[in-house]
Write a protein that holds these residues in place. Structure first.
Motif, PDB file in Angstrom:
ATOM      1  N   ALA A 123       7.444  90.265 171.012  1.00 18.90           N
ATOM      2  CA  ALA A 123       7.457  88.840 171.343  1.00 18.90           C
ATOM      3  C   ALA A 123       8.581  88.496 172.309  1.00 18.90           C
ATOM      4  O   ALA A 123       8.385  87.759 173.282  1.00 18.90           O
ATOM      5  CB  ALA A 123       7.589  88.006 170.062  1.00 18.90           C
ATOM      6  N   PRO A 193      -2.279  90.774 160.082  1.00 20.35           N
ATOM      7  CA  PRO A 193      -1.706  89.754 159.208  1.00 20.35           C
ATOM      8  C   PRO A 193      -2.792  88.986 158.483  1.00 20.35           C
ATOM      9  O   PRO A 193      -3.907  88.850 158.976  1.00 20.35           O
ATOM     10  CB  PRO A 193      -0.945  88.843 160.190  1.00 20.35           C
ATOM     11  CG  PRO A 193      -0.700  89.703 161.398  1.00 20.35           C
ATOM     12  CD  PRO A 193      -1.853  90.636 161.467  1.00 20.35           C
ATOM     13  N   ALA A 196      -5.724  86.801 160.096  1.00 17.77           N
ATOM     14  CA  ALA A 196      -5.994  87.126 161.486  1.00 17.77           C
ATOM     15  C   ALA A 196      -7.332  87.825 161.549  1.00 17.77           C
ATOM     16  O   ALA A 196      -7.479  88.976 161.176  1.00 17.77           O
ATOM     17  CB  ALA A 196      -4.887  88.028 162.044  1.00 17.77           C
ATOM     18  N   ARG A 265      10.350  82.146 166.687  1.00 19.02           N
ATOM     19  CA  ARG A 265      10.891  82.789 165.479  1.00 19.02           C
ATOM     20  C   ARG A 265      11.763  81.821 164.681  1.00 19.02           C
ATOM     21  O   ARG A 265      11.702  81.792 163.453  1.00 19.02           O
ATOM     22  CB  ARG A 265      11.705  84.022 165.878  1.00 19.02           C
ATOM     23  CG  ARG A 265      12.340  84.762 164.713  1.00 19.02           C
ATOM     24  CD  ARG A 265      13.042  86.028 165.192  1.00 19.02           C
ATOM     25  NE  ARG A 265      14.025  85.730 166.213  1.00 19.02           N
ATOM     26  CZ  ARG A 265      15.263  85.309 165.966  1.00 19.02           C
ATOM     27  NH1 ARG A 265      15.644  85.117 164.708  1.00 19.02           N
ATOM     28  NH2 ARG A 265      16.115  85.066 166.941  1.00 19.02           N
ATOM     29  N   MET A 269       5.832  78.248 165.237  1.00 17.32           N
ATOM     30  CA  MET A 269       4.916  78.008 166.347  1.00 17.32           C
ATOM     31  C   MET A 269       4.699  76.526 166.612  1.00 17.32           C
ATOM     32  O   MET A 269       4.725  76.064 167.754  1.00 17.32           O
ATOM     33  CB  MET A 269       3.572  78.679 166.050  1.00 17.32           C
ATOM     34  CG  MET A 269       2.668  78.786 167.258  1.00 17.32           C
ATOM     35  SD  MET A 269       2.953  80.322 168.142  1.00 17.32           S
ATOM     36  CE  MET A 269       2.354  81.518 166.953  1.00 17.32           C
ATOM     37  N   THR A 317       2.517  84.035 172.604  1.00 14.56           N
ATOM     38  CA  THR A 317       2.777  84.337 171.192  1.00 14.56           C
ATOM     39  C   THR A 317       1.645  83.824 170.309  1.00 14.56           C
ATOM     40  O   THR A 317       1.231  84.478 169.342  1.00 14.56           O
ATOM     41  CB  THR A 317       4.103  83.700 170.751  1.00 14.56           C
ATOM     42  OG1 THR A 317       5.141  84.128 171.633  1.00 14.56           O
ATOM     43  CG2 THR A 317       4.463  84.109 169.325  1.00 14.56           C
ATOM     44  N   TRP A 318       1.144  82.642 170.615  1.00 15.67           N
ATOM     45  CA  TRP A 318       0.032  82.045 169.875  1.00 15.67           C
ATOM     46  C   TRP A 318      -1.194  82.949 169.936  1.00 15.67           C
ATOM     47  O   TRP A 318      -1.864  83.207 168.925  1.00 15.67           O
ATOM     48  CB  TRP A 318      -0.254  80.666 170.478  1.00 15.67           C
ATOM     49  CG  TRP A 318      -1.077  79.730 169.659  1.00 15.67           C
ATOM     50  CD1 TRP A 318      -1.791  80.000 168.534  1.00 15.67           C
ATOM     51  CD2 TRP A 318      -1.274  78.337 169.929  1.00 15.67           C
ATOM     52  NE1 TRP A 318      -2.428  78.872 168.087  1.00 15.67           N
ATOM     53  CE2 TRP A 318      -2.128  77.832 168.921  1.00 15.67           C
ATOM     54  CE3 TRP A 318      -0.824  77.471 170.920  1.00 15.67           C
ATOM     55  CZ2 TRP A 318      -2.542  76.503 168.883  1.00 15.67           C
ATOM     56  CZ3 TRP A 318      -1.229  76.146 170.886  1.00 15.67           C
ATOM     57  CH2 TRP A 318      -2.072  75.661 169.868  1.00 15.67           C
ATOM     58  N   ALA A 321      -0.692  85.997 167.838  1.00 18.47           N
ATOM     59  CA  ALA A 321      -0.733  85.722 166.402  1.00 18.47           C
ATOM     60  C   ALA A 321      -2.164  85.610 165.896  1.00 18.47           C
ATOM     61  O   ALA A 321      -2.482  86.043 164.789  1.00 18.47           O
ATOM     62  CB  ALA A 321       0.030  84.429 166.100  1.00 18.47           C
ATOM     63  N   PRO A 324      -4.114  89.758 167.063  1.00 16.17           N
ATOM     64  CA  PRO A 324      -3.064  90.751 167.291  1.00 16.17           C
ATOM     65  C   PRO A 324      -3.548  92.054 167.915  1.00 16.17           C
ATOM     66  O   PRO A 324      -2.756  92.772 168.514  1.00 16.17           O
ATOM     67  CB  PRO A 324      -2.496  90.985 165.891  1.00 16.17           C
ATOM     68  CG  PRO A 324      -3.585  90.577 164.953  1.00 16.17           C
ATOM     69  CD  PRO A 324      -4.281  89.441 165.621  1.00 16.17           C
ATOM     70  N   ARG A 379      -1.970  78.887 162.051  1.00 16.04           N
ATOM     71  CA  ARG A 379      -2.481  80.203 161.736  1.00 16.04           C
ATOM     72  C   ARG A 379      -3.612  80.054 160.737  1.00 16.04           C
ATOM     73  O   ARG A 379      -3.476  79.370 159.716  1.00 16.04           O
ATOM     74  CB  ARG A 379      -1.388  81.075 161.107  1.00 16.04           C
ATOM     75  CG  ARG A 379      -0.248  81.392 162.056  1.00 16.04           C
ATOM     76  CD  ARG A 379      -0.636  82.457 163.066  1.00 16.04           C
ATOM     77  NE  ARG A 379      -0.948  83.713 162.423  1.00 16.04           N
ATOM     78  CZ  ARG A 379      -0.028  84.621 162.117  1.00 16.04           C
ATOM     79  NH1 ARG A 379       1.239  84.401 162.367  1.00 16.04           N
ATOM     80  NH2 ARG A 379      -0.371  85.768 161.543  1.00 16.04           N
TER      81      ARG A 379
END
Length: 385
Positions: A123, A193, A196, A265, A269, A317-318, A321, A324, A379
């Motif tokens: 990331a 995750p 996901a 982090r 998000m 990053t979105w 997430a 992945p 998420r």
């Protein structure tokens, strides 16, 4: 990572956003009206979307390496055409081809970083590479400041730099063993995750919200990228050297977008997205209302540079997430939405500027950015489809 940031600097900072930075000079030399300028910028953004769609297919079928060289070839070819342009149509063609290169560069570099970098650093390094936009804008701004008539050599240098940086990235990347596998080779797809989705049908729905958010952010941000410097020159009546200096500042602070991974982090998000988009909206509005105030305009471009690059980093990053194991393809999807919004935004800003005036057009774009801020990331919950 350094070479990747360099390729982003060329494909975004010069090939994609260089037109807006050099618009005052180009408009005078090629007799471009605001409507024509908006149309050229819109065409460049639309070409980006087409290339991003192509790059997504290339990555899935042939791997990120092919997409990398597609980006380099388009950037180099378009930059050469721009440097040799003698009429407005030829200039437009070069801008269109060069601007399309970024559509392949982002997903290719996402794939390269994700397969070459330890998982815990992905990331942060994605954010650093993405912040290369600011380096390119700052470099082009320095040239506009000290040699506004030398825009042709800038594009020649961009063509060479695109090929050189792509060659270094290619040499330093551990490409996946099979096409389309752009996730960490040591990560088992089954270890995704919670929530996901991994199947294609099951992962389309979660991207609807980020696609909408990205499109609205693109629509609102187009005003500054395409007409920002022109606004300060024509409406604010600021000297050309002053506006060029401000754009150097914009590019320099855009490098702060490298912190977007850390922002996600620390803040999460949702809050990282809200903060970066809200700051982009505020700075766009301030630029419209205080175009003639060099201090206020300077603060506005500094805030916009950092916040816009950071919001695009949050989008990366979105995408990672939510998907992945296909981060490159998902990033391409969100960046297509971002750039499609910018294509529409360039036309909107140019059209509204001709009818209502540039200030009103910028305020409308600021309001659109506010609407993007209220589309929060999420998420998907475990088991949700």
């Amino acid at each position: 990572m350094v070479a990747g940031a360099g390729l982003i600097a060329v494909t975004y900072g010069v090939a994609r956003f260089g037109f807006g930075l050099q618009l005052t000079q180009l408009a005078a030399e090629f007799s471009l009206t605001p409507g024509t300028s908006g149309l050229i910028a819109s065409g460049s953004f639309a070409a980006y979307c087409v290339t991003a769609l192509l790059a997504r297919r290339v990555i899935e079928r042939r791997g990120g390496r092919r997409a990398l060289w597609l980006a380099a070839a388009l950037a180099a070819a378009g930059a050469v055409v721009v440097s040799l342009a003698w009429t407005a149509p030829v200039l437009a063609l070069g801008i269109l081809v060069a601007g399309s290169a970024a559509g392949a560069a982002s997903p290719a570099l996402v794939a390269a970083v994700s397969t070459t970098t330890p998982r815990e650093l992905v990331a942060r390094r994605q954010a650093v590479v993405n912040a290369g936009t600011g380096i390119g804008v700052a470099a082009a701004g320095v040239v506009a400041l000290f040699g506004p008539q030398t825009w042709r050599p800038v594009w020649i240098a961009a063509a060479v730099a695109a090929l050189l940086t792509a060659a270094v990235v290619d040499r330093r990347t551990t490409w996946p063993p099979r096409p389309g596998d752009d996730h960490d080779p040591g990560q088992d797809p089954a270890a995704a995750p919670a929530g996901a989705a991994t199947g294609e049908d099951g992962t389309r729905r979660p991207l609807l919200r980020p696609v909408l958010a990205a499109a609205l952010a693109g629509l609102g941000s187009a005003a500054v990228w395409t007409f920002g410097r022109d606004l300060l020159t024509t409406v604010g009546q600021l000297p050309g050297r002053t506006t060029a200096t401000l754009w150097v500042l914009l590019g320099a602070t855009a490098v702060l977008g490298a912190l977007s991974g850390d922002a996600v982090r620390v803040l999460g998000m949702r809050w990282a997205w809200w903060l970066t988009v809200a700051l982009s909206a505020i700075s766009t509005g301030v630029l419209a209302l205080a175009a003639g105030d060099v201090v206020a305009a300077g603060i506005a471009v500094v805030v916009f540079g950092g916040s816009y690059t950071a919001l695009s980093g949050v989008l990366i990053t979105w995408a990672g997430a939510l998907r992945p194991h296909s981060a490159g393809a998902a990033t391409a999807t969100l960046f297509i939405a971002l750039t499609a919004g910018q294509a529409a935004g360039s036309l909107l800003t140019g059209g509204l500027g001709a009818v209502l005036g540039p200030r009103a057009a910028f305020l409308v774009c600021s309001a659109v950015l506010v609407s993007a801020a209220v589309v929060p990331p999420h998420r998907p919950r475990a088991g949700r489809r």
